[in-house]
Motif scaffolding. Structure first.
Motif, PDB file in Angstrom:
ATOM      1  N   GLU A 266      -5.150  -7.879  18.931  1.00 28.18           N
ATOM      2  CA  GLU A 266      -6.548  -8.113  19.276  1.00 28.18           C
ATOM      3  C   GLU A 266      -7.480  -7.685  18.154  1.00 28.18           C
ATOM      4  OE1 GLU A 266      -4.365  -6.646  21.397  1.00 28.18           O
ATOM      5  OE2 GLU A 266      -4.091  -8.567  22.442  1.00 28.18           O
ATOM      6  N   ARG A 267      -6.931  -7.044  17.115  1.00 31.01           N
ATOM      7  CA  ARG A 267      -7.677  -6.591  15.949  1.00 31.01           C
ATOM      8  C   ARG A 267      -8.856  -5.713  16.352  1.00 31.01           C
ATOM      9  NH1 ARG A 267      -7.530 -11.854  15.530  1.00 31.01           N
ATOM     10  NH2 ARG A 267      -9.760 -12.125  15.091  1.00 31.01           N
ATOM     11  N   THR A 268      -8.573  -4.694  17.163  1.00 30.76           N
ATOM     12  CA  THR A 268      -9.620  -3.798  17.643  1.00 30.76           C
ATOM     13  C   THR A 268      -9.811  -2.569  16.764  1.00 30.76           C
ATOM     14  OG1 THR A 268      -7.996  -2.687  19.070  1.00 30.76           O
ATOM     15  CG2 THR A 268      -9.269  -4.499  20.039  1.00 30.76           C
ATOM     16  N   ARG A 269      -8.775  -2.204  15.994  1.00 31.75           N
ATOM     17  CA  ARG A 269      -8.887  -0.990  15.180  1.00 31.75           C
ATOM     18  C   ARG A 269      -8.217  -1.192  13.830  1.00 31.75           C
ATOM     19  NH1 ARG A 269      -5.236   3.596  14.952  1.00 31.75           N
ATOM     20  NH2 ARG A 269      -6.271   5.387  14.003  1.00 31.75           N
ATOM     21  N   PRO A 270      -8.992  -1.147  12.736  1.00 27.22           N
ATOM     22  CA  PRO A 270      -8.397  -1.297  11.402  1.00 27.22           C
ATOM     23  C   PRO A 270      -7.589  -0.061  11.035  1.00 27.22           C
ATOM     24  CG  PRO A 270     -10.732  -0.791  11.220  1.00 27.22           C
ATOM     25  CD  PRO A 270     -10.461  -1.014  12.677  1.00 27.22           C
ATOM     26  N   VAL A 271      -6.490  -0.268  10.307  1.00 27.11           N
ATOM     27  CA  VAL A 271      -5.665   0.872   9.886  1.00 27.11           C
ATOM     28  C   VAL A 271      -5.595   1.006   8.364  1.00 27.11           C
ATOM     29  CG1 VAL A 271      -4.261   1.111  11.957  1.00 27.11           C
ATOM     30  CG2 VAL A 271      -3.606  -0.565  10.237  1.00 27.11           C
ATOM     31  N   PHE A 272      -5.731  -0.106   7.634  1.00 25.85           N
ATOM     32  CA  PHE A 272      -5.816  -0.051   6.183  1.00 25.85           C
ATOM     33  C   PHE A 272      -6.248  -1.415   5.671  1.00 25.85           C
ATOM     34  CE2 PHE A 272      -1.490  -1.345   7.143  1.00 25.85           C
ATOM     35  CZ  PHE A 272      -1.164  -2.307   6.196  1.00 25.85           C
ATOM     36  N   SER A 273      -6.559  -1.495   4.387  1.00 24.56           N
ATOM     37  CA  SER A 273      -6.994  -2.761   3.805  1.00 24.56           C
ATOM     38  C   SER A 273      -6.761  -2.745   2.302  1.00 24.56           C
ATOM     39  CB  SER A 273      -8.484  -3.002   4.091  1.00 24.56           C
ATOM     40  OG  SER A 273      -9.277  -2.013   3.469  1.00 24.56           O
ATOM     41  N   PHE A 274      -6.827  -3.926   1.682  1.00 23.73           N
ATOM     42  CA  PHE A 274      -6.878  -3.975   0.222  1.00 23.73           C
ATOM     43  C   PHE A 274      -8.027  -4.877  -0.203  1.00 23.73           C
ATOM     44  CE2 PHE A 274      -3.552  -7.321   0.933  1.00 23.73           C
ATOM     45  CZ  PHE A 274      -4.102  -8.391   0.228  1.00 23.73           C
ATOM     46  N   LYS A 275      -8.656  -4.507  -1.324  1.00 26.63           N
ATOM     47  CA  LYS A 275      -9.848  -5.211  -1.778  1.00 26.63           C
ATOM     48  C   LYS A 275      -9.905  -5.227  -3.295  1.00 26.63           C
ATOM     49  CE  LYS A 275     -14.895  -5.170  -1.274  1.00 26.63           C
ATOM     50  NZ  LYS A 275     -16.042  -4.464  -0.637  1.00 26.63           N
ATOM     51  N   ALA A 276     -10.266  -6.381  -3.862  1.00 25.51           N
ATOM     52  CA  ALA A 276     -10.383  -6.511  -5.307  1.00 25.51           C
ATOM     53  C   ALA A 276     -11.601  -5.753  -5.808  1.00 25.51           C
ATOM     54  CB  ALA A 276     -10.483  -7.978  -5.707  1.00 25.51           C
ATOM     55  N   ARG A 277     -11.456  -5.102  -6.961  1.00 25.16           N
ATOM     56  CA  ARG A 277     -12.594  -4.406  -7.555  1.00 25.16           C
ATOM     57  C   ARG A 277     -13.633  -5.382  -8.076  1.00 25.16           C
ATOM     58  NH1 ARG A 277      -9.315   0.252 -11.013  1.00 25.16           N
ATOM     59  NH2 ARG A 277      -8.294   1.229  -9.193  1.00 25.16           N
ATOM     60  N   LYS A 278     -13.182  -6.572  -8.486  1.00 26.62           N
ATOM     61  CA  LYS A 278     -14.080  -7.617  -8.967  1.00 26.62           C
ATOM     62  C   LYS A 278     -13.755  -8.916  -8.254  1.00 26.62           C
ATOM     63  CE  LYS A 278     -14.650  -5.776 -13.665  1.00 26.62           C
ATOM     64  NZ  LYS A 278     -14.501  -6.103 -15.120  1.00 26.62           N
ATOM     65  N   ARG A 279     -14.771  -9.649  -7.860  1.00 26.42           N
ATOM     66  CA  ARG A 279     -14.573 -10.930  -7.200  1.00 26.42           C
ATOM     67  C   ARG A 279     -14.260 -12.008  -8.221  1.00 26.42           C
ATOM     68  NH1 ARG A 279     -16.477 -11.573  -2.005  1.00 26.42           N
ATOM     69  NH2 ARG A 279     -16.931 -13.764  -2.408  1.00 26.42           N
ATOM     70  N   MET A 280     -13.454 -12.967  -7.811  1.00 26.38           N
ATOM     71  CA  MET A 280     -13.132 -14.136  -8.628  1.00 26.38           C
ATOM     72  C   MET A 280     -12.568 -13.751  -9.992  1.00 26.38           C
ATOM     73  SD  MET A 280     -13.950 -16.337  -6.389  1.00 26.38           S
ATOM     74  CE  MET A 280     -13.779 -17.877  -7.291  1.00 26.38           C
ATOM     75  N   ASP A 281     -11.756 -12.714 -10.017  1.00 25.61           N
ATOM     76  CA  ASP A 281     -11.147 -12.237 -11.259  1.00 25.61           C
ATOM     77  C   ASP A 281      -9.634 -12.337 -11.122  1.00 25.61           C
ATOM     78  OD1 ASP A 281     -10.255 -10.973 -13.517  1.00 25.61           O
ATOM     79  OD2 ASP A 281     -11.326  -9.094 -13.171  1.00 25.61           O
ATOM     80  N   LEU A 282      -8.990 -13.216 -11.907  1.00 28.20           N
ATOM     81  CA  LEU A 282      -7.551 -13.421 -11.797  1.00 28.20           C
ATOM     82  C   LEU A 282      -6.761 -12.162 -12.147  1.00 28.20           C
ATOM     83  CD1 LEU A 282      -7.186 -16.994 -13.341  1.00 28.20           C
ATOM     84  CD2 LEU A 282      -7.173 -16.347 -10.921  1.00 28.20           C
ATOM     85  N   ALA A 283      -7.358 -11.290 -12.960  1.00 29.12           N
ATOM     86  CA  ALA A 283      -6.666 -10.064 -13.363  1.00 29.12           C
ATOM     87  C   ALA A 283      -7.189  -8.845 -12.612  1.00 29.12           C
ATOM     88  CB  ALA A 283      -6.814  -9.855 -14.867  1.00 29.12           C
ATOM     89  N   ALA A 284      -7.768  -9.065 -11.443  1.00 29.44           N
ATOM     90  CA  ALA A 284      -8.394  -7.969 -10.705  1.00 29.44           C
ATOM     91  C   ALA A 284      -7.378  -6.928 -10.245  1.00 29.44           C
ATOM     92  CB  ALA A 284      -9.141  -8.522  -9.494  1.00 29.44           C
ATOM     93  N   THR A 285      -7.842  -5.679 -10.199  1.00 31.02           N
ATOM     94  CA  THR A 285      -7.079  -4.611  -9.571  1.00 31.02           C
ATOM     95  C   THR A 285      -7.511  -4.530  -8.116  1.00 31.02           C
ATOM     96  OG1 THR A 285      -6.860  -3.323 -11.611  1.00 31.02           O
ATOM     97  CG2 THR A 285      -6.641  -2.116  -9.529  1.00 31.02           C
ATOM     98  N   TYR A 286      -6.552  -4.399  -7.216  1.00 35.37           N
ATOM     99  CA  TYR A 286      -6.831  -4.296  -5.787  1.00 35.37           C
ATOM    100  C   TYR A 286      -6.611  -2.859  -5.341  1.00 35.37           C
ATOM    101  CZ  TYR A 286      -6.822  -9.386  -5.556  1.00 35.37           C
ATOM    102  OH  TYR A 286      -7.108 -10.718  -5.736  1.00 35.37           O
ATOM    103  N   ASP A 287      -7.613  -2.282  -4.679  1.00 36.25           N
ATOM    104  CA  ASP A 287      -7.495  -0.937  -4.134  1.00 36.25           C
ATOM    105  C   ASP A 287      -7.036  -1.005  -2.687  1.00 36.25           C
ATOM    106  OD1 ASP A 287      -8.413   0.685  -6.374  1.00 36.25           O
ATOM    107  OD2 ASP A 287     -10.369  -0.252  -6.038  1.00 36.25           O
ATOM    108  N   VAL A 288      -6.072  -0.157  -2.341  1.00 39.50           N
ATOM    109  CA  VAL A 288      -5.602  -0.044  -0.960  1.00 39.50           C
ATOM    110  C   VAL A 288      -6.240   1.204  -0.373  1.00 39.50           C
ATOM    111  CG1 VAL A 288      -3.609   0.058   0.576  1.00 39.50           C
ATOM    112  CG2 VAL A 288      -3.405  -1.055  -1.663  1.00 39.50           C
ATOM    113  N   THR A 289      -6.916   1.068   0.759  1.00 39.69           N
ATOM    114  CA  THR A 289      -7.603   2.191   1.386  1.00 39.69           C
ATOM    115  C   THR A 289      -7.178   2.343   2.843  1.00 39.69           C
ATOM    116  OG1 THR A 289      -9.480   0.752   1.946  1.00 39.69           O
ATOM    117  CG2 THR A 289      -9.621   1.985  -0.111  1.00 39.69           C
ATOM    118  N   ASP A 290      -7.310   3.557   3.362  1.00 41.85           N
ATOM    119  CA  ASP A 290      -6.966   3.792   4.761  1.00 41.85           C
ATOM    120  C   ASP A 290      -8.136   3.400   5.649  1.00 41.85           C
ATOM    121  OD1 ASP A 290      -8.839   5.839   4.633  1.00 41.85           O
ATOM    122  OD2 ASP A 290      -7.349   7.449   4.586  1.00 41.85           O
TER     123      ASP A 290
END
Length: 211
Positions: free
Chosen positions: A62-86
């Motif tokens: 039901e996607r009621t509670r997030p547990v972690f995620s990953f997100k690019a430091r820069k948008r539209m960047d093929l060489a972006a680093t993705y941070d994983v956060t809790d």
């Protein structure tokens, strides 16, 4: 409501991709010693045409509670680093694709809290080359790739910390292992799950099922 597994508790899990007309979905289930799947421990879902820069994992369908995620430091960047956060937004790891080395064999860099770094590469060089040829097949974008490609992540001293193996199925299914190191340390399962999903979603394939 399910209880979030402890950081070092998960040793093996599966990642299953499900595609519908509107969304892409990844389901993560822990595996017991016999290889039997348990209930969902995380699920990610995103609209088909959404950007790839951020993916959030929830504890239930039901996607009621997030547990972690990953997100690019820069948008539209093929060489972006993705941070994983809790769930609270604290950094627990990161990853990025090495596009230079990936021209012939997909290569990723992975980091975890505490300073650990590992490099992941496709296990089979031949399969890596054939996959690139497959991307130029006219119907490849509408058919799941028929290759059982695998990735191994190792540290500088050749210690394996993550293994992702694709299983033969109509839709993508992966078995992921997080081996313990000599001192008993094991990669945070959330970082391992984020990396495993990224190996499918961010590979740059033309298949319409990718994030």
């Amino acid at each position: 409501m399910t209880t979030e597994p402890a950081r070092g508790e998960i040793e093996r899990f599966t990642v299953r991709q499900k595609i519908t007309m509107m969304v892409n979905r990844y389901e993560i289930r822990a595996l017991d010693a016999a290889g039997t799947e348990g209930p969902i421990i995380a699920v990610a879902q995103q609209k088909r045409m959404a950007f790839k820069e951020e993916v959030t994992f929830y504890e239930d369908e039901e996607r009621t509670r997030p547990v972690f995620s990953f997100k690019a430091r820069k948008r539209m960047d093929l060489a972006a680093t993705y941070d994983v956060t809790d769930a609270a937004g604290a950094a627990i790891g990161w990853f990025r694709k090495d596009f230079g080395k990936s021209l012939l064999r997909s290569t990723w860099h992975l980091g975890a809290a505490g300073g650990l770094e590992a490099i992941g590469t496709e296990r089979d060089q031949t399969v890596a080359v054939v996959r690139r040829v497959w991307d130029f097949v006219p119907f490849a974008g509408d058919v799941a790739a028929p290759f059982t490609f695998h990735f191994d992540f190792t540290t500088a001293d050749d210690t394996v910390v993550l293994v992702s193996e694709r299983r033969r199925s109509l839709r993508d299914r992966y078995t992921v292992e997080l081996p313990a190191t000599a001192n008993g340390w094991r990669l945070d399962w959330r970082v391992g799950a984020a990396m495993a999903v990224a190996l499918d979603a961010l590979q740059g394939r033309r298949r319409s099922g990718s994030f």
